[in-house]
Design a protein around this motif. Sequence first.
Motif, PDB file in Angstrom:
ATOM      1  N   UNK A   1     -17.793 146.820  40.140  1.00 61.36           N
ATOM      2  CA  UNK A   1     -17.316 147.151  38.804  1.00 61.36           C
ATOM      3  C   UNK A   1     -15.873 146.703  38.604  1.00 61.36           C
ATOM      4  N   UNK A   2     -15.069 146.821  39.653  1.00 62.91           N
ATOM      5  CA  UNK A   2     -13.677 146.384  39.563  1.00 62.91           C
ATOM      6  C   UNK A   2     -13.605 144.881  39.283  1.00 62.91           C
ATOM      7  N   UNK A   3     -14.425 144.108  39.977  1.00 58.70           N
ATOM      8  CA  UNK A   3     -14.450 142.662  39.764  1.00 58.70           C
ATOM      9  C   UNK A   3     -15.021 142.315  38.393  1.00 58.70           C
ATOM     10  N   UNK A   4     -15.988 143.103  37.930  1.00 53.38           N
ATOM     11  CA  UNK A   4     -16.575 142.827  36.617  1.00 53.38           C
ATOM     12  C   UNK A   4     -15.566 143.011  35.490  1.00 53.38           C
ATOM     13  N   UNK A   5     -14.722 144.059  35.590  1.00 47.54           N
ATOM     14  CA  UNK A   5     -13.731 144.244  34.530  1.00 47.54           C
ATOM     15  C   UNK A   5     -12.666 143.155  34.593  1.00 47.54           C
ATOM     16  N   UNK A   6     -12.341 142.688  35.808  1.00 47.92           N
ATOM     17  CA  UNK A   6     -11.415 141.560  35.919  1.00 47.92           C
ATOM     18  C   UNK A   6     -12.008 140.315  35.261  1.00 47.92           C
ATOM     19  N   UNK A   7     -13.290 140.062  35.538  1.00 48.37           N
ATOM     20  CA  UNK A   7     -13.954 138.895  34.967  1.00 48.37           C
ATOM     21  C   UNK A   7     -13.958 138.973  33.443  1.00 48.37           C
ATOM     22  N   UNK A   8     -14.276 140.168  32.901  1.00 48.62           N
ATOM     23  CA  UNK A   8     -14.313 140.323  31.452  1.00 48.62           C
ATOM     24  C   UNK A   8     -12.932 140.108  30.848  1.00 48.62           C
ATOM     25  N   UNK A   9     -11.888 140.606  31.520  1.00 45.87           N
ATOM     26  CA  UNK A   9     -10.530 140.430  31.015  1.00 45.87           C
ATOM     27  C   UNK A   9     -10.141 138.960  31.019  1.00 45.87           C
ATOM     28  N   UNK A  10     -10.523 138.250  32.078  1.00 48.04           N
ATOM     29  CA  UNK A  10     -10.226 136.816  32.148  1.00 48.04           C
ATOM     30  C   UNK A  10     -10.960 136.054  31.056  1.00 48.04           C
ATOM     31  N   UNK A  11     -12.195 136.458  30.752  1.00 50.16           N
ATOM     32  CA  UNK A  11     -12.942 135.792  29.685  1.00 50.16           C
ATOM     33  C   UNK A  11     -12.231 135.956  28.348  1.00 50.16           C
ATOM     34  N   UNK A  12     -11.698 137.154  28.103  1.00 50.86           N
ATOM     35  CA  UNK A  12     -10.964 137.381  26.858  1.00 50.86           C
ATOM     36  C   UNK A  12      -9.698 136.526  26.808  1.00 50.86           C
ATOM     37  N   UNK A  13      -9.002 136.423  27.938  1.00 50.43           N
ATOM     38  CA  UNK A  13      -7.781 135.618  27.976  1.00 50.43           C
ATOM     39  C   UNK A  13      -8.094 134.142  27.760  1.00 50.43           C
ATOM     40  N   UNK A  14      -9.188 133.677  28.370  1.00 51.32           N
ATOM     41  CA  UNK A  14      -9.584 132.283  28.191  1.00 51.32           C
ATOM     42  C   UNK A  14      -9.966 132.005  26.742  1.00 51.32           C
ATOM     43  N   UNK A  15     -10.660 132.959  26.129  1.00 53.59           N
ATOM     44  CA  UNK A  15     -11.045 132.783  24.725  1.00 53.59           C
ATOM     45  C   UNK A  15      -9.813 132.731  23.827  1.00 53.59           C
ATOM     46  N   UNK A  16      -8.814 133.570  24.131  1.00 56.52           N
ATOM     47  CA  UNK A  16      -7.589 133.565  23.335  1.00 56.52           C
ATOM     48  C   UNK A  16      -6.829 132.252  23.528  1.00 56.52           C
ATOM     49  N   UNK A  17      -6.780 131.754  24.757  1.00 58.73           N
ATOM     50  CA  UNK A  17      -6.139 130.462  25.008  1.00 58.73           C
ATOM     51  C   UNK A  17      -6.847 129.342  24.254  1.00 58.73           C
ATOM     52  N   UNK A  18      -8.178 129.372  24.261  1.00 65.02           N
ATOM     53  CA  UNK A  18      -8.948 128.353  23.551  1.00 65.02           C
ATOM     54  C   UNK A  18      -8.650 128.402  22.052  1.00 65.02           C
ATOM     55  N   UNK A  19      -8.538 129.629  21.514  1.00 63.16           N
ATOM     56  CA  UNK A  19      -8.208 129.772  20.093  1.00 63.16           C
ATOM     57  C   UNK A  19      -6.851 129.151  19.786  1.00 63.16           C
ATOM     58  N   UNK A  20      -5.869 129.413  20.661  1.00 66.80           N
ATOM     59  CA  UNK A  20      -4.525 128.869  20.441  1.00 66.80           C
ATOM     60  C   UNK A  20      -4.504 127.352  20.584  1.00 66.80           C
ATOM     61  N   UNK A  21      -5.293 126.847  21.536  1.00 68.71           N
ATOM     62  CA  UNK A  21      -5.365 125.389  21.721  1.00 68.71           C
ATOM     63  C   UNK A  21      -5.945 124.728  20.474  1.00 68.71           C
ATOM     64  N   UNK A  22      -7.041 125.306  19.959  1.00 69.74           N
ATOM     65  CA  UNK A  22      -7.676 124.714  18.775  1.00 69.74           C
ATOM     66  C   UNK A  22      -6.778 124.807  17.548  1.00 69.74           C
ATOM     67  N   UNK A  23      -5.945 125.856  17.465  1.00 69.09           N
ATOM     68  CA  UNK A  23      -5.088 126.026  16.306  1.00 69.09           C
ATOM     69  C   UNK A  23      -3.732 125.349  16.441  1.00 69.09           C
ATOM     70  N   UNK A  24      -3.438 124.797  17.623  1.00 69.75           N
ATOM     71  CA  UNK A  24      -2.116 124.196  17.858  1.00 69.75           C
ATOM     72  C   UNK A  24      -1.888 122.995  16.954  1.00 69.75           C
ATOM     73  N   UNK A  25      -0.702 122.870  16.341  1.00 69.63           N
ATOM     74  CA  UNK A  25      -0.427 121.745  15.436  1.00 69.63           C
ATOM     75  C   UNK A  25      -0.629 120.372  16.085  1.00 69.63           C
ATOM     76  N   UNK A  26      -0.300 120.257  17.374  1.00 75.16           N
ATOM     77  CA  UNK A  26      -0.447 118.961  18.047  1.00 75.16           C
ATOM     78  C   UNK A  26      -1.911 118.572  18.197  1.00 75.16           C
ATOM     79  N   UNK A  27      -2.800 119.559  18.050  1.00 74.80           N
ATOM     80  CA  UNK A  27      -4.225 119.281  18.176  1.00 74.80           C
ATOM     81  C   UNK A  27      -4.804 118.720  16.885  1.00 74.80           C
ATOM     82  N   UNK A  28      -4.001 118.733  15.830  1.00 77.80           N
ATOM     83  CA  UNK A  28      -4.484 118.263  14.532  1.00 77.80           C
ATOM     84  C   UNK A  28      -3.608 117.144  13.987  1.00 77.80           C
ATOM     85  N   UNK A  29      -2.803 116.548  14.894  1.00 71.29           N
ATOM     86  CA  UNK A  29      -1.903 115.495  14.453  1.00 71.29           C
ATOM     87  C   UNK A  29      -2.607 114.155  14.311  1.00 71.29           C
TER      88      UNK A  29
END
Length: 217
Positions: free
Chosen positions: A189-217
């Motif tokens: 269970x400890x590893x599962x909550x770590x995995x879920x937290x990492x998934x959320x962080x990765x999703x947030x990073x992906x959102x920022x990457x897609x929204x980054x101005x340099x990604x739409x230049x």
Amino acid sequence: MIGHYVRVQEESALLGVSPATIRWYSLQGWLPTYRVGRGQVAHRRFRYPDLQHVATRTGRYVADEPAWDRTVPITVEMAAQYLGLSARYLTETGAMPPGTVLSWEGLTALEQQVYPGPEEPWNGSDSLKEAIPMMREQMMMNQACGCHGGRTAPASGEAESAATPKGGWPAVDLPVEGASLLALRRTRRHLEVQKADLEDQLAELERRIQAHPENHG
């Protein structure tokens, strides 16, 4: 402004606990969890009234949900804020095309479309009495490593270096062979909550990457 649906990190900040503890509340059925998206890109959301219920149950204080003016038409941006989503998500999925304006009755229908209902809480054989020690252990580890809310706090006057782990998770050693079933379940269970937290962080990073101005230049 916080929406009617709250993200994991927002809930963590409002309750003053780590994201791992938020997940334990969810696993035990204390905090109904709503999902948007599918598979690895499914994001967790929690309703503000449920957040207040957990705060009361755990002896914490959370301010009342910000008042929503129900006399004004609902734009895409307002609907996104209320639902804890981005305007881009609503428009790109076709849930609310650009320029759409809804009544509050229409927003309720959209809410039911996006969040048809909470997911079922974890129904494993571990009891809440088994989960609480794990939460307490996580809190103690956070204190030992200077972590708060799942992040490592730099020392006073010290800048956070590039080598500093961003997750703030201590290393987890697997139980020895022949360990008790309870120890194995706790570690899983400890590893599962770590995995879920990492998934959320990765999703947030992906959102920022897609929204980054340099990604739409």
